[in-house]
Design a protein around this motif. Sequence first.
Motif, PDB file in Angstrom:
ATOM      1  N   ILE A 104       0.827  -1.212   0.000  1.00  0.00           N
ATOM      2  CA  ILE A 104       0.000   0.000   0.000  1.00  0.00           C
ATOM      3  C   ILE A 104       0.859   1.259   0.000  1.00  0.00           C
ATOM      4  O   ILE A 104       0.574   2.214  -0.727  1.00  0.00           O
ATOM      5  N   ASP A 105       1.938   1.288   0.779  1.00  0.00           N
ATOM      6  CA  ASP A 105       2.796   2.482   0.812  1.00  0.00           C
ATOM      7  C   ASP A 105       3.379   2.771  -0.568  1.00  0.00           C
ATOM      8  O   ASP A 105       3.427   3.927  -1.000  1.00  0.00           O
ATOM      9  N   GLU A 106       3.837   1.726  -1.262  1.00  0.00           N
ATOM     10  CA  GLU A 106       4.407   1.923  -2.596  1.00  0.00           C
ATOM     11  C   GLU A 106       3.366   2.497  -3.551  1.00  0.00           C
ATOM     12  O   GLU A 106       3.645   3.427  -4.306  1.00  0.00           O
ATOM     13  N   VAL A 107       2.144   1.970  -3.514  1.00  0.00           N
ATOM     14  CA  VAL A 107       1.078   2.463  -4.384  1.00  0.00           C
ATOM     15  C   VAL A 107       0.783   3.931  -4.074  1.00  0.00           C
ATOM     16  O   VAL A 107       0.608   4.744  -4.978  1.00  0.00           O
ATOM     17  N   ARG A 108       0.760   4.279  -2.797  1.00  0.00           N
ATOM     18  CA  ARG A 108       0.498   5.676  -2.410  1.00  0.00           C
ATOM     19  C   ARG A 108       1.613   6.603  -2.888  1.00  0.00           C
ATOM     20  O   ARG A 108       1.359   7.701  -3.372  1.00  0.00           O
ATOM     21  N   ILE A 109       2.844   6.185  -2.724  1.00  0.00           N
ATOM     22  CA  ILE A 109       3.971   7.018  -3.155  1.00  0.00           C
ATOM     23  C   ILE A 109       3.924   7.234  -4.664  1.00  0.00           C
ATOM     24  O   ILE A 109       4.049   8.363  -5.151  1.00  0.00           O
ATOM     25  N   ILE A 110       3.733   6.165  -5.413  1.00  0.00           N
ATOM     26  CA  ILE A 110       3.690   6.287  -6.873  1.00  0.00           C
ATOM     27  C   ILE A 110       2.490   7.122  -7.308  1.00  0.00           C
ATOM     28  O   ILE A 110       2.604   8.000  -8.153  1.00  0.00           O
ATOM     29  N   GLY A 111       1.331   6.870  -6.707  1.00  0.00           N
ATOM     30  CA  GLY A 111       0.149   7.655  -7.048  1.00  0.00           C
ATOM     31  C   GLY A 111       0.328   9.131  -6.756  1.00  0.00           C
ATOM     32  O   GLY A 111      -0.047   9.990  -7.563  1.00  0.00           O
ATOM     33  N   SER A 112       0.918   9.455  -5.613  1.00  0.00           N
ATOM     34  CA  SER A 112       1.162  10.859  -5.261  1.00  0.00           C
ATOM     35  C   SER A 112       2.154  11.501  -6.219  1.00  0.00           C
ATOM     36  O   SER A 112       1.978  12.644  -6.639  1.00  0.00           O
ATOM     37  N   TRP A 113       3.204  10.756  -6.573  1.00  0.00           N
ATOM     38  CA  TRP A 113       4.198  11.309  -7.494  1.00  0.00           C
ATOM     39  C   TRP A 113       3.564  11.580  -8.850  1.00  0.00           C
ATOM     40  O   TRP A 113       3.776  12.635  -9.439  1.00  0.00           O
ATOM     41  N   LEU A 114       2.773  10.639  -9.348  1.00  0.00           N
ATOM     42  CA  LEU A 114       2.121  10.833 -10.646  1.00  0.00           C
ATOM     43  C   LEU A 114       1.163  12.024 -10.604  1.00  0.00           C
ATOM     44  O   LEU A 114       1.109  12.809 -11.548  1.00  0.00           O
ATOM     45  N   ALA A 115       0.418  12.149  -9.520  1.00  0.00           N
ATOM     46  CA  ALA A 115      -0.517  13.259  -9.400  1.00  0.00           C
ATOM     47  C   ALA A 115       0.201  14.601  -9.320  1.00  0.00           C
ATOM     48  O   ALA A 115      -0.291  15.612  -9.817  1.00  0.00           O
ATOM     49  N   SER A 116       1.397  14.625  -8.723  1.00  0.00           N
ATOM     50  CA  SER A 116       2.123  15.897  -8.587  1.00  0.00           C
ATOM     51  C   SER A 116       3.034  16.190  -9.776  1.00  0.00           C
ATOM     52  O   SER A 116       3.632  17.262  -9.834  1.00  0.00           O
ATOM     53  N   HIS A 117       3.164  15.270 -10.719  1.00  0.00           N
ATOM     54  CA  HIS A 117       3.972  15.471 -11.922  1.00  0.00           C
ATOM     55  C   HIS A 117       3.143  15.140 -13.169  1.00  0.00           C
ATOM     56  O   HIS A 117       3.462  14.208 -13.907  1.00  0.00           O
ATOM     57  N   PRO A 118       2.075  15.892 -13.412  1.00  0.00           N
ATOM     58  CA  PRO A 118       1.176  15.541 -14.521  1.00  0.00           C
ATOM     59  C   PRO A 118       1.804  15.697 -15.903  1.00  0.00           C
ATOM     60  O   PRO A 118       1.299  15.124 -16.864  1.00  0.00           O
ATOM     61  N   ASP A 119       2.899  16.433 -16.013  1.00  0.00           N
ATOM     62  CA  ASP A 119       3.528  16.662 -17.315  1.00  0.00           C
ATOM     63  C   ASP A 119       4.600  15.633 -17.656  1.00  0.00           C
ATOM     64  O   ASP A 119       5.290  15.784 -18.660  1.00  0.00           O
ATOM     65  N   THR A 120       4.743  14.603 -16.841  1.00  0.00           N
ATOM     66  CA  THR A 120       5.736  13.568 -17.107  1.00  0.00           C
ATOM     67  C   THR A 120       5.395  12.856 -18.409  1.00  0.00           C
ATOM     68  O   THR A 120       4.242  12.518 -18.655  1.00  0.00           O
ATOM     69  N   THR A 121       6.402  12.630 -19.246  1.00  0.00           N
ATOM     70  CA  THR A 121       6.201  11.924 -20.508  1.00  0.00           C
ATOM     71  C   THR A 121       5.847  10.477 -20.205  1.00  0.00           C
ATOM     72  O   THR A 121       6.573   9.790 -19.497  1.00  0.00           O
ATOM     73  N   GLN A 122       4.694  10.020 -20.740  1.00  0.00           N
ATOM     74  CA  GLN A 122       4.187   8.684 -20.440  1.00  0.00           C
ATOM     75  C   GLN A 122       3.800   7.954 -21.717  1.00  0.00           C
ATOM     76  O   GLN A 122       3.370   8.566 -22.684  1.00  0.00           O
ATOM     77  N   LEU A 123       3.923   6.639 -21.673  1.00  0.00           N
ATOM     78  CA  LEU A 123       3.497   5.787 -22.778  1.00  0.00           C
ATOM     79  C   LEU A 123       2.704   4.631 -22.198  1.00  0.00           C
ATOM     80  O   LEU A 123       3.215   3.892 -21.347  1.00  0.00           O
ATOM     81  N   GLY A 124       1.450   4.481 -22.616  1.00  0.00           N
ATOM     82  CA  GLY A 124       0.642   3.348 -22.192  1.00  0.00           C
ATOM     83  C   GLY A 124       1.220   2.057 -22.754  1.00  0.00           C
ATOM     84  O   GLY A 124       1.707   2.021 -23.886  1.00  0.00           O
ATOM     85  N   LEU A 125       1.171   0.993 -21.964  1.00  0.00           N
ATOM     86  CA  LEU A 125       1.783  -0.277 -22.372  1.00  0.00           C
ATOM     87  C   LEU A 125       0.762  -1.366 -22.693  1.00  0.00           C
ATOM     88  O   LEU A 125       1.123  -2.512 -22.871  1.00  0.00           O
ATOM     89  N   ARG A 126      -0.494  -1.029 -22.781  1.00  0.00           N
ATOM     90  CA  ARG A 126      -1.523  -1.977 -23.214  1.00  0.00           C
ATOM     91  C   ARG A 126      -2.272  -1.350 -24.369  1.00  0.00           C
ATOM     92  O   ARG A 126      -2.888  -0.309 -24.169  1.00  0.00           O
ATOM     93  N   PRO A 127      -2.208  -1.898 -25.542  1.00  0.00           N
ATOM     94  CA  PRO A 127      -1.402  -3.041 -25.943  1.00  0.00           C
ATOM     95  C   PRO A 127       0.089  -2.696 -25.932  1.00  0.00           C
ATOM     96  O   PRO A 127       0.462  -1.525 -25.966  1.00  0.00           O
TER      97      PRO A 127
END
Length: 162
Positions: A104-127
């Motif tokens: 749970i802590d890892e999920v919270r940390i990653i979720g918070s980081w993603l929410a606070s860095h909305p401009d991060t370059t991302q690529l969906g991996l499905r497909p």
Amino acid sequence: MRQAAAEQRFERAEALRRRQRRLRVVLGRLGGVLEATHARPRLLLAAHPSAAEFDGFWVSGGRLVDWGPIQPGDLDQLGSRTAAALVRSGRRDELGAHVPPGEIDEVRIIGSWLASHPDTTQLGLRPAPDRGELEAFLERASGRERQLDDDRLDLVGANGDV
């Protein structure tokens, strides 16, 4: 709630209404964190603070399944690590949104980081992305980093003052 009211079980209907309001508040506070952590696997690229490379983060199910330096133009490494991350991201015999208590802590940390860095370059991996999509993704990330560097230079005055 409506069924309880129709059956003239008004206390039950009111209790369900209060529960609905509490759920709306909780989900509203979470904002995009649920989507950010559980909706889809993705690759995130963040510019390395001092080297001419990126830090790659492969996230799936709210968990960090791989991370490390990515050299611009190294499509072979990016492709192999993405394929390996997708294999590791699966959770057999578990519910899709289930998060064990120890993670749970890892999920919270990653979720918070993603929410606070909305401009991060991302690529969906499905497909799973093909080589051309990975190449376009790296080019987009490199172009974005050059733009950020230009913006930083614009903030520095002629005498070096910020």
